[in-house]
Scaffold this motif. Structure first.
Motif, PDB file in Angstrom:
ATOM      1  N   UNK A 101       0.964  -1.059  -0.058  1.00  0.00           N
ATOM      2  CA  UNK A 101      -0.211  -0.027  -0.163  1.00  0.00           C
ATOM      3  C   UNK A 101       0.832   1.479   0.016  1.00  0.00           C
ATOM      4  N   UNK A 102       1.885   1.108   0.652  1.00  0.00           N
ATOM      5  CA  UNK A 102       2.652   2.404   0.826  1.00  0.00           C
ATOM      6  C   UNK A 102       3.648   2.494  -0.462  1.00  0.00           C
ATOM      7  N   UNK A 103       3.859   1.231  -1.243  1.00  0.00           N
ATOM      8  CA  UNK A 103       4.305   1.470  -2.688  1.00  0.00           C
ATOM      9  C   UNK A 103       3.259   2.120  -3.407  1.00  0.00           C
ATOM     10  N   UNK A 104       2.237   1.724  -3.568  1.00  0.00           N
ATOM     11  CA  UNK A 104       1.087   2.453  -4.354  1.00  0.00           C
ATOM     12  C   UNK A 104       1.151   4.091  -3.955  1.00  0.00           C
ATOM     13  N   UNK A 131       1.799   7.256  -6.635  1.00  0.00           N
ATOM     14  CA  UNK A 131       0.953   8.168  -6.859  1.00  0.00           C
ATOM     15  C   UNK A 131       1.944   9.582  -6.560  1.00  0.00           C
ATOM     16  N   UNK A 132       2.557   9.527  -5.299  1.00  0.00           N
ATOM     17  CA  UNK A 132       3.236  10.957  -5.052  1.00  0.00           C
ATOM     18  C   UNK A 132       4.459  11.119  -6.214  1.00  0.00           C
ATOM     19  N   UNK A 133       5.125  10.330  -6.428  1.00  0.00           N
ATOM     20  CA  UNK A 133       6.149  10.279  -7.370  1.00  0.00           C
ATOM     21  C   UNK A 133       5.699  10.997  -8.932  1.00  0.00           C
ATOM     22  N   UNK A 148       8.347  12.038 -18.590  1.00  0.00           N
ATOM     23  CA  UNK A 148       7.801  10.642 -18.554  1.00  0.00           C
ATOM     24  C   UNK A 148       7.475  10.279 -17.301  1.00  0.00           C
ATOM     25  N   UNK A 149       6.669   9.264 -17.046  1.00  0.00           N
ATOM     26  CA  UNK A 149       5.983   8.942 -15.817  1.00  0.00           C
ATOM     27  C   UNK A 149       7.193   8.090 -15.099  1.00  0.00           C
TER      28      UNK A 149
END
Length: 305
Positions: free
Chosen positions: A119-122, A126-128, A265-266
């Motif tokens: 969940x923290x990775x998700x 989003x944050x990055x 880019x993402x």
């Protein structure tokens, strides 16, 4: 994400509206009083009375005028929010392979610690990439309108003149099933229009939520005085116009987002999942490709003979 947001906001919206509308108390003689009545209902009654005198004595047209004023004031904010939501949708589409990888790992996670880490990775993904957890959909327009709902509800319910007034054969002081049905239909149309120009994957997620807003607002209209139902119905017409404007703006917004993603880019936080179809195509190509070692060995055997 939009699905989760609607499920979160609508019950809060309904509960807050009911609480606000129920904060009017009465004396033993039946005279209403309280914070909502003194500071919202009475001023609203004065505004409606003034607009009624301007509109030729029609309370119905006065309520429509109030709806027009409120919606025009909120229109820039709503269009800005809709643009932000579209930008967030495009950004989410750009990181969908990474999201699929995280979701796949979430399904296979066996411990609570592992699920927390995923969940923290998700959240990091989003944050990055500058993606909002709410998909760019805020609740500010609803929060702004809640006092208006409460004011109209109390003004209509506790105004002797307004509660006994009819508009096009509908008593504005009593619930109206006609307005409830019209509210369901107009917000159903707005939900349908919102699907135009949406990616197939997002459209599939949104289709299951199409009936939530129309049914909830239709239910509120059914249990509220028809004057408030008239506000909901006319507001739905403005919502349809707003959705059409957003649909016109969407291609240009997508071009801007695409240009921005081309420059920046993402960011990769996780390894994207390779789609099953791609793996299948790759395996088919490998199977169709001749095996050089096998051909070389068969050539040697032929020479030995």
């Amino acid at each position: 994400m939009k699905k989760m947001k609607r499920l979160t906001i609508l019950p809060v919206f309904v509960a807050a509206s009911l609480i606000l509308s129920g904060c009017v108390q009465r004396t033993k003689s039946g005279k209403p009083y309280g914070l909502i009545y003194d500071h919202l209902a009475i001023p609203t009654q004065h505004v409606i009375d003034w607009l009624t005198s301007v509109m030729g004595g029609s309370y119905g047209w006065a309520i429509i005028a109030i709806t027009f004023i409120v919606r025009m004031l909120l229109m820039p904010l709503m269009l800005k929010q809709a643009k932000g939501a579209t930008i967030q949708q495009e950004k989410m589409a750009s990181v969908r392979p990474q999201m699929a990888a995280i979701q796949e790992r979430q399904k296979n996670a066996s411990s609570a610690e592992e699920k927390t880490a995923i969940s923290q990775e998700m959240m990091a993904l989003y944050r990055e990439n500058g993606i909002s957890m709410t998909g760019g959909i805020g609740c500010l327009p609803l929060l702004i309108q809640m006092p208006i709902f409460a004011a109209l509800y109390a003004a209509i319910q506790y105004s002797p003149e307004l509660s006994k007034t009819s508009f096009m054969g509908i008593n504005l002081g009593n619930p109206s099933i006609i307005l409830a049905v019209l509210t369901v239909l107009i917000y159903g149309l707005q939900a349908y229009l919102s699907l135009f120009g949406i990616a197939p994957e997002q459209k599939k997620q949104m289709q299951s939520m199409l009936f939530i807003t129309p049914i909830m607002l239709g239910g509120m209209t059914f249990v509220s005085p028809a004057g408030l139902g008239l506000y909901f119905f006319v507001g739905g017409i403005f919502a349809c116009l707003q959705t059409i404007l957003v649909n016109i703006m969407r291609p240009k917004i997508r071009e801007e987002v695409a240009a921005e993603l081309k420059k920046n880019p993402p960011k990769k936080v996780v390894t994207p999942v390779v789609e099953k179809t791609e793996v299948k195509k790759k395996s088919n190509k490998d199977s169709d490709r001749p095996n050089n070692n096998r051909l070389r060995n068969s050539g040697k055997q032929h020479r030995n003979k």
